[in-house]
Design an enzyme around this catalytic site. Structure first.
Site, PDB file in Angstrom:
ATOM      1  N   PHE A  93      49.097   5.758  72.494  1.00 46.36           N
ATOM      2  CA  PHE A  93      48.174   6.675  73.166  1.00 46.36           C
ATOM      3  C   PHE A  93      48.288   8.107  72.654  1.00 46.36           C
ATOM      4  CE2 PHE A  93      51.938   6.315  75.976  1.00 46.36           C
ATOM      5  CZ  PHE A  93      52.331   7.657  76.073  1.00 46.36           C
ATOM      6  N   GLU A 124      60.618  23.261  77.279  1.00 45.36           N
ATOM      7  CA  GLU A 124      59.175  23.419  77.513  1.00 45.36           C
ATOM      8  C   GLU A 124      58.835  24.846  77.947  1.00 45.36           C
ATOM      9  OE1 GLU A 124      58.087  18.753  78.522  1.00 45.36           O
ATOM     10  OE2 GLU A 124      58.099  20.206  80.178  1.00 45.36           O
ATOM     11  N   TYR A 136      54.234  17.214  73.098  1.00 52.54           N
ATOM     12  CA  TYR A 136      54.305  15.767  73.345  1.00 52.54           C
ATOM     13  C   TYR A 136      55.021  15.015  72.214  1.00 52.54           C
ATOM     14  CZ  TYR A 136      51.357  15.894  77.526  1.00 52.54           C
ATOM     15  OH  TYR A 136      50.868  16.102  78.799  1.00 52.54           O
ATOM     16  N   ARG A 167      48.987  13.675  92.122  1.00 54.03           N
ATOM     17  CA  ARG A 167      48.285  12.563  91.468  1.00 54.03           C
ATOM     18  C   ARG A 167      47.856  11.509  92.484  1.00 54.03           C
ATOM     19  NH1 ARG A 167      52.842  12.348  86.789  1.00 54.03           N
ATOM     20  NH2 ARG A 167      51.890  13.749  85.246  1.00 54.03           N
ATOM     21  N   ASN A 225      45.685  12.518  84.338  1.00 52.89           N
ATOM     22  CA  ASN A 225      46.525  12.574  85.541  1.00 52.89           C
ATOM     23  C   ASN A 225      46.809  14.002  86.007  1.00 52.89           C
ATOM     24  OD1 ASN A 225      48.374  13.301  83.606  1.00 52.89           O
ATOM     25  ND2 ASN A 225      49.801  11.621  83.986  1.00 52.89           N
ATOM     26  N   HIS A 235      51.165  18.015  84.263  1.00 52.45           N
ATOM     27  CA  HIS A 235      52.417  17.669  83.595  1.00 52.45           C
ATOM     28  C   HIS A 235      53.524  18.490  84.229  1.00 52.45           C
ATOM     29  CE1 HIS A 235      55.391  16.997  80.402  1.00 52.45           C
ATOM     30  NE2 HIS A 235      55.675  18.290  80.566  1.00 52.45           N
ATOM     31  N   LYS A 264      46.306  20.290  83.525  1.00 56.07           N
ATOM     32  CA  LYS A 264      45.693  19.863  82.271  1.00 56.07           C
ATOM     33  C   LYS A 264      44.181  20.124  82.287  1.00 56.07           C
ATOM     34  CE  LYS A 264      49.124  16.150  81.875  1.00 56.07           C
ATOM     35  NZ  LYS A 264      49.299  14.708  81.575  1.00 56.07           N
ATOM     36  N   ARG A 299      58.540  17.509  90.388  1.00 58.64           N
ATOM     37  CA  ARG A 299      58.247  16.132  89.942  1.00 58.64           C
ATOM     38  C   ARG A 299      57.805  15.268  91.111  1.00 58.64           C
ATOM     39  NH1 ARG A 299      57.751  14.236  84.697  1.00 58.64           N
ATOM     40  NH2 ARG A 299      58.848  12.314  85.218  1.00 58.64           N
TER      41      ARG A 299
HETATM   42  P1  CMP Z   1      52.608  13.606  81.241  1.00 55.27           P
HETATM   43  O1  CMP Z   1      53.432  13.692  82.452  1.00 55.27           O
HETATM   44  O2  CMP Z   1      51.911  14.829  80.748  1.00 55.27           O
HETATM   45  O3  CMP Z   1      53.513  13.049  80.051  1.00 55.27           O
HETATM   46  C1  CMP Z   1      53.017  12.281  79.007  1.00 55.27           C
HETATM   47  C2  CMP Z   1      51.577  11.948  79.165  1.00 55.27           C
HETATM   48  O4  CMP Z   1      51.110  10.900  78.369  1.00 55.27           O
HETATM   49  C3  CMP Z   1      51.357  11.463  80.592  1.00 55.27           C
HETATM   50  O5  CMP Z   1      51.482  12.515  81.482  1.00 55.27           O
HETATM   51  C4  CMP Z   1      49.984  10.872  80.471  1.00 55.27           C
HETATM   52  O6  CMP Z   1      48.987  11.855  80.599  1.00 55.27           O
HETATM   53  C5  CMP Z   1      50.025  10.351  79.048  1.00 55.27           C
HETATM   54  N1  CMP Z   1      50.204   8.919  79.031  1.00 55.27           N
HETATM   55  C6  CMP Z   1      51.277   8.224  79.357  1.00 55.27           C
HETATM   56  N2  CMP Z   1      51.061   6.914  79.219  1.00 55.27           N
HETATM   57  C7  CMP Z   1      49.792   6.802  78.798  1.00 55.27           C
HETATM   58  C8  CMP Z   1      48.988   5.702  78.468  1.00 55.27           C
HETATM   59  N3  CMP Z   1      49.439   4.449  78.560  1.00 55.27           N
HETATM   60  N4  CMP Z   1      47.741   5.964  78.084  1.00 55.27           N
HETATM   61  C9  CMP Z   1      47.286   7.234  77.978  1.00 55.27           C
HETATM   62  N5  CMP Z   1      48.029   8.325  78.271  1.00 55.27           N
HETATM   63  C10 CMP Z   1      49.270   8.099  78.689  1.00 55.27           C
END
Ligand code: CMP
Length: 153
Positions: A58, A127, A50, A103, A113, A116, A10, A86
């Site tokens: 969020f 995807e 998403y 992570r 984080n 993805h 990301k 994963r």
């Molecule tokens: P990802 O694995 O890309 O899948 C969905 C993303 O939403 C996740 O990683 C985070 O980056 C984001 N995400 C999930 N929960 C939250 C949260 N509570 N606040 C902000 N971002 C979130």
């Protein structure tokens, strides 16, 4: 079973100069890069990727973050690649991610984080089709595969 999965490094990973290290972890594990793109993500692509989170509080912040700068999209191939990737990425919330995971070693905040990764076979197929045109994924052999992959029966 040989699988393919999607990984995004990301915008935080690009800005923190971690692209090479993150790709390197997957390479070292033996996974094969079969697709690789640097992408300036527009709002439509972000919202489609998403879409499952569209109703979450969020979501607007997530779309703003993922469109805030370029990211690196890659397609990885290997035995059980979806689950392997994963587990290498670690839990969504970095404070719950195991040390040794990407992570768990490199991130602190859920909103940033770093990575993805597709969470299942159906998601991976959808995807990969979203981020790569069919001709963008490359089939090729590697000499090292005889040391990484089990011999074919
Ligand atoms: P990802 O694995 O890309 O899948 C969905 C993303 O939403 C996740 O990683 C985070 O980056 C984001 N995400 C999930 N929960 C939250 C949260 N509570 N606040 C902000 N971002 C979130």
């Amino acid at each position: 079973m040989i699988e393919r999965t999607l990984v995004l490094v990301k915008p935080d990973g690009v800005q923190r100069l971690l692209v090479g290290r993150i790709i390197g972890r997957f390479e070292e594990r033996g996974l094969k890069i079969v697709g690789l793109r640097l992408v300036a993500v527009d709002r439509g692509l972000a919202e489609t990727h998403y879409a499952v989170h569209r109703e979450k509080p969020f979501f607007p912040g997530l779309v703003a973050f993922i469109t805030s700068g370029p990211l690196v999209a890659m397609a990885l191939e290997g035995p059980n690649a979806i689950g392997v990737v994963r587990s290498m990425v670690g839990a969504t919330r970095p404070h719950e991610a195991a040390p040794g995971s990407i992570r768990g070693d490199l991130a602190l905040e859920t909103a940033q984080n770093l990575v993805h990764a597709s969470d299942g076979a159906e998601t991976a197929a959808a995807e990969l089709a979203l981020w790569f045109a069919p001709g963008d994924l490359v089939d090729y052999g590697r000499d090292v595969d005889r040391w990484v992959l089990a011999p074919a029966d």
